[in-house]
Design a protein around this motif. Structure first.
Motif, PDB file in Angstrom:
ATOM      1  N   HIS A   3       2.195  20.012   4.964  1.00 30.87           N
ATOM      2  CA  HIS A   3       2.157  21.483   4.931  1.00 30.87           C
ATOM      3  C   HIS A   3       0.835  22.084   5.418  1.00 30.87           C
ATOM      4  O   HIS A   3       0.814  23.165   5.976  1.00 30.87           O
ATOM      5  CB  HIS A   3       2.512  22.013   3.531  1.00 30.87           C
ATOM      6  CG  HIS A   3       1.502  21.706   2.480  1.00 30.87           C
ATOM      7  ND1 HIS A   3       1.456  20.495   1.845  1.00 30.87           N
ATOM      8  CD2 HIS A   3       0.494  22.442   1.957  1.00 30.87           C
ATOM      9  CE1 HIS A   3       0.461  20.504   0.962  1.00 30.87           C
ATOM     10  NE2 HIS A   3      -0.145  21.670   1.015  1.00 30.87           N
ATOM     11  N   ASP A   4      -0.282  21.373   5.221  1.00 31.55           N
ATOM     12  CA  ASP A   4      -1.583  21.919   5.634  1.00 31.55           C
ATOM     13  C   ASP A   4      -2.133  21.264   6.894  1.00 31.55           C
ATOM     14  O   ASP A   4      -3.320  21.393   7.186  1.00 31.55           O
ATOM     15  CB  ASP A   4      -2.602  21.748   4.494  1.00 31.55           C
ATOM     16  CG  ASP A   4      -2.599  22.948   3.561  1.00 31.55           C
ATOM     17  OD1 ASP A   4      -2.134  24.033   3.976  1.00 31.55           O
ATOM     18  OD2 ASP A   4      -3.069  22.794   2.406  1.00 31.55           O
ATOM     19  N   ILE A   5      -1.270  20.576   7.629  1.00 32.80           N
ATOM     20  CA  ILE A   5      -1.740  19.840   8.808  1.00 32.80           C
ATOM     21  C   ILE A   5      -2.462  20.768   9.808  1.00 32.80           C
ATOM     22  O   ILE A   5      -3.381  20.355  10.518  1.00 32.80           O
ATOM     23  CB  ILE A   5      -0.560  19.073   9.479  1.00 32.80           C
ATOM     24  CG1 ILE A   5      -1.036  18.133  10.583  1.00 32.80           C
ATOM     25  CG2 ILE A   5       0.482  19.996  10.060  1.00 32.80           C
ATOM     26  CD1 ILE A   5      -1.729  16.929  10.055  1.00 32.80           C
ATOM     27  N   CYS A  21      -4.683  30.953  10.144  1.00 29.24           N
ATOM     28  CA  CYS A  21      -4.033  30.387  11.348  1.00 29.24           C
ATOM     29  C   CYS A  21      -3.418  29.018  11.084  1.00 29.24           C
ATOM     30  O   CYS A  21      -2.599  28.543  11.878  1.00 29.24           O
ATOM     31  CB  CYS A  21      -5.054  30.209  12.470  1.00 29.24           C
ATOM     32  SG  CYS A  21      -5.632  31.748  13.126  1.00 29.24           S
ATOM     33  N   HIS A  22      -3.821  28.361   9.980  1.00 27.28           N
ATOM     34  CA  HIS A  22      -3.343  26.983   9.794  1.00 27.28           C
ATOM     35  C   HIS A  22      -1.817  26.923   9.633  1.00 27.28           C
ATOM     36  O   HIS A  22      -1.211  25.907   9.944  1.00 27.28           O
ATOM     37  CB  HIS A  22      -4.064  26.289   8.631  1.00 27.28           C
ATOM     38  CG  HIS A  22      -3.546  26.615   7.275  1.00 27.28           C
ATOM     39  ND1 HIS A  22      -3.910  27.735   6.581  1.00 27.28           N
ATOM     40  CD2 HIS A  22      -2.672  25.957   6.466  1.00 27.28           C
ATOM     41  CE1 HIS A  22      -3.311  27.742   5.412  1.00 27.28           C
ATOM     42  NE2 HIS A  22      -2.537  26.680   5.317  1.00 27.28           N
ATOM     43  N   ALA A  23      -1.213  28.021   9.188  1.00 32.80           N
ATOM     44  CA  ALA A  23       0.249  28.003   9.034  1.00 32.80           C
ATOM     45  C   ALA A  23       0.922  27.918  10.413  1.00 32.80           C
ATOM     46  O   ALA A  23       1.806  27.080  10.638  1.00 32.80           O
ATOM     47  CB  ALA A  23       0.706  29.247   8.277  1.00 32.80           C
ATOM     48  N   CYS A  35       5.729  28.349   6.114  1.00 37.13           N
ATOM     49  CA  CYS A  35       6.167  29.303   5.072  1.00 37.13           C
ATOM     50  C   CYS A  35       5.462  29.178   3.733  1.00 37.13           C
ATOM     51  O   CYS A  35       5.761  29.943   2.823  1.00 37.13           O
ATOM     52  CB  CYS A  35       7.664  29.152   4.833  1.00 37.13           C
ATOM     53  SG  CYS A  35       8.627  29.489   6.292  1.00 37.13           S
ATOM     54  N   HIS A  36       4.525  28.230   3.563  1.00 33.97           N
ATOM     55  CA  HIS A  36       4.010  28.026   2.206  1.00 33.97           C
ATOM     56  C   HIS A  36       3.035  29.103   1.749  1.00 33.97           C
ATOM     57  O   HIS A  36       2.637  29.117   0.597  1.00 33.97           O
ATOM     58  CB  HIS A  36       3.439  26.614   2.026  1.00 33.97           C
ATOM     59  CG  HIS A  36       2.169  26.330   2.756  1.00 33.97           C
ATOM     60  ND1 HIS A  36       2.122  26.098   4.103  1.00 33.97           N
ATOM     61  CD2 HIS A  36       0.887  26.213   2.316  1.00 33.97           C
ATOM     62  CE1 HIS A  36       0.883  25.846   4.466  1.00 33.97           C
ATOM     63  NE2 HIS A  36       0.102  25.920   3.400  1.00 33.97           N
ATOM     64  N   HIS A  37       2.658  30.012   2.652  1.00 31.09           N
ATOM     65  CA  HIS A  37       1.796  31.130   2.213  1.00 31.09           C
ATOM     66  C   HIS A  37       2.526  32.468   2.233  1.00 31.09           C
ATOM     67  O   HIS A  37       1.898  33.512   2.106  1.00 31.09           O
ATOM     68  CB  HIS A  37       0.526  31.188   3.067  1.00 31.09           C
ATOM     69  CG  HIS A  37      -0.419  30.056   2.781  1.00 31.09           C
ATOM     70  ND1 HIS A  37      -1.142  29.957   1.609  1.00 31.09           N
ATOM     71  CD2 HIS A  37      -0.719  28.930   3.500  1.00 31.09           C
ATOM     72  CE1 HIS A  37      -1.865  28.845   1.627  1.00 31.09           C
ATOM     73  NE2 HIS A  37      -1.613  28.199   2.770  1.00 31.09           N
ATOM     74  N   GLU A  38       3.841  32.427   2.389  1.00 35.29           N
ATOM     75  CA  GLU A  38       4.613  33.668   2.265  1.00 35.29           C
ATOM     76  C   GLU A  38       4.654  34.060   0.793  1.00 35.29           C
ATOM     77  O   GLU A  38       4.542  33.199  -0.089  1.00 35.29           O
ATOM     78  CB  GLU A  38       6.052  33.456   2.770  1.00 35.29           C
ATOM     79  CG  GLU A  38       6.178  33.088   4.244  1.00 35.29           C
ATOM     80  CD  GLU A  38       5.895  34.257   5.194  1.00 35.29           C
ATOM     81  OE1 GLU A  38       5.545  35.360   4.710  1.00 35.29           O
ATOM     82  OE2 GLU A  38       5.983  34.045   6.413  1.00 35.29           O
ATOM     83  N   ILE A  94       3.549  25.444  -6.194  1.00 36.95           N
ATOM     84  CA  ILE A  94       2.885  24.148  -6.334  1.00 36.95           C
ATOM     85  C   ILE A  94       1.486  24.174  -5.731  1.00 36.95           C
ATOM     86  O   ILE A  94       0.511  23.709  -6.321  1.00 36.95           O
ATOM     87  CB  ILE A  94       3.743  23.083  -5.603  1.00 36.95           C
ATOM     88  CG1 ILE A  94       5.022  22.843  -6.390  1.00 36.95           C
ATOM     89  CG2 ILE A  94       2.971  21.808  -5.374  1.00 36.95           C
ATOM     90  CD1 ILE A  94       6.034  22.005  -5.653  1.00 36.95           C
ATOM     91  N   ASP A  95       1.405  24.758  -4.550  1.00 33.19           N
ATOM     92  CA  ASP A  95       0.154  24.790  -3.793  1.00 33.19           C
ATOM     93  C   ASP A  95      -0.911  25.563  -4.569  1.00 33.19           C
ATOM     94  O   ASP A  95      -2.052  25.143  -4.702  1.00 33.19           O
ATOM     95  CB  ASP A  95       0.448  25.479  -2.446  1.00 33.19           C
ATOM     96  CG  ASP A  95      -0.599  25.164  -1.394  1.00 33.19           C
ATOM     97  OD1 ASP A  95      -1.213  24.092  -1.469  1.00 33.19           O
ATOM     98  OD2 ASP A  95      -0.800  26.010  -0.503  1.00 33.19           O
ATOM     99  N   VAL A  96      -0.513  26.707  -5.112  1.00 34.72           N
ATOM    100  CA  VAL A  96      -1.498  27.548  -5.791  1.00 34.72           C
ATOM    101  C   VAL A  96      -1.887  26.928  -7.140  1.00 34.72           C
ATOM    102  O   VAL A  96      -3.044  27.002  -7.550  1.00 34.72           O
ATOM    103  CB  VAL A  96      -0.993  29.005  -5.915  1.00 34.72           C
ATOM    104  CG1 VAL A  96      -0.145  29.210  -7.148  1.00 34.72           C
ATOM    105  CG2 VAL A  96      -2.170  29.963  -5.922  1.00 34.72           C
TER     106      VAL A  96
HETATM  107 FE   LIG Z   1      -2.039  26.029   3.194  1.00 34.72          FE
END
Ligand SMILES: [Fe+2]
Length: 340
Positions: free
Chosen positions: A196-198, A224-226, A255-258, A284-286
């Motif tokens: 997801h953070d590649i 920009c990483h998304a 989509c993980h920062h939507e 999960i990420d947060v």
């Molecule tokens: Fe991220």
């Protein structure tokens, strides 16, 4: 010992095949296609030798039924046919038979065809397993490259993988978004989330490891990483033509920062417009970010992190998923404690 089902309405044929193969294989003789489906409920064979001309359900119909089943479609089927008929053979191959043996058959031909087929399957299985291992290794290394550079997120990928398993299983148990989850191959989903953070690969070391809060320009760069993640995974997909895994990885990356209320990035999607993968990953990420120490702040406790997330239900996070998260928060805490 490998198991072979022999399905034929003729007792003579059944015993001939049994005699020819029983010293090397576990041979199960079955007098009709209907009965074969009953046996399949108890045992999955390595190969099926299937007669074509049988009363009630014939071999072609039985093969169609096998191929339409998720569970049975990969079992190889060799047709046993009474006469050489090109049309039947062509249609048999079309629906997925792997070979034909014409009756009356010689024992030598039967033994060799069976041996060859099982050998091929063994090689395919081993190669597939090797490819899966290779894929998992490459994904892990790709994901870890980001972690090597961003020292504050060490272990993030492994922890989020564990959190994801917990959350998805809990959602399944409670029937939350059951229709969508039913279509998912959970192992593929969980593994694809690791990328997801590649896209952070394009963010400079200075910004990734800045010892203070990011200013707005720097934050824009991190955002920009998304898009970068989507782009990188898209490139791999173009070259490999692999779809299921990479499509999911791309969705996670993009989509993980939507946010549920539409104020997130990359596209400002709202509510269920955000793919389910993104809505799950957002929580999960947060959670992992909050319970981890950052260069500019200390780690929050697990209880504080849960509290912060729960305050943003319906704003940042999907209410249904957040509710499940709340119910399994102790499992999240256990993962975090084990990892630290
Ligand atoms: Fe991220």
């Amino acid at each position: 010992m490998k198991t072979i089902f022999v399905v034929d309405d003729s007792d003579t044929n059944l015993s001939m095949v049994e005699t020819a193969l029983e010293d090397q294989y576990n041979v199960i003789t079955i007098p009709s296609a209907q009965k074969m489906f009953l046996f399949l409920k108890k045992l999955t064979p390595d190969l099926i030798l299937l007669d074509i001309e049988m009363p009630e359900m014939n071999g072609i119909e039985a093969l169609q039924k096998l191929k339409s089943s998720e569970e049975y479609r990969n079992i190889p089927v060799i047709f046993l046919t009474g006469r050489k008929d090109i049309d039947i053979e062509v249609s048999g191959f079309r629906i997925g038979a792997v070979d034909f043996i014409t009756k009356p058959f010689s024992e030598v031909i039967l033994k060799n065809r069976v041996k060859t087929r099982l050998g091929i399957d063994q090689i395919i299985r081993e190669r597939t397993a090797q490819l899966y291992k290779l894929k998992d290794g490459v994904i892990s290394v790709l994901a870890e490259i980001v972690e090597y550079r961003d020292i504050s997120v060490k272990g993030h990928v492994d922890r989020t993988t564990e959190y994801m398993k917990i959350l998805i299983n809990a959602m399944k148990e409670r029937g939350v978004y059951a229709d969508e989850l039913q279509k998912w191959d959970i192992d593929t989903i969980v593994s694809s989330a690791r990328l997801h953070d590649i896209g952070k690969i394009v963010v400079s070391d200075e910004i990734l490891n800045k010892n203070a809060r990011l200013n707005s320009d720097e934050y824009e760069i991190v955002k920009c990483h998304a898009l970068e993640g989507e782009r990188i995974i898209g490139k791999i997909a173009e070259r490999t033509k692999e779809e299921e895994f990479l499509n999911n990885a791309k969705i996670f990356a993009g989509c993980h920062h939507e946010r549920w209320d539409g104020t997130g990035y990359l596209r400002g999607l709202k509510g269920t417009e955000i793919p389910l993968q993104g809505r799950i990953m957002a929580i999960i990420d947060v959670y992992d970010a909050l319970v981890s120490k950052r260069p500019h702040r200390n780690a929050y406790t697990d209880e504080e992190a849960v509290e912060i997330i729960m305050q943003k239900i319906g704003k940042k996070y999907d209410p249904k998923i957040a509710e499940v998260f709340y119910e399994v928060k102790d499992h999240f805490k256990a993962v975090r404690k084990n990892a630290s």
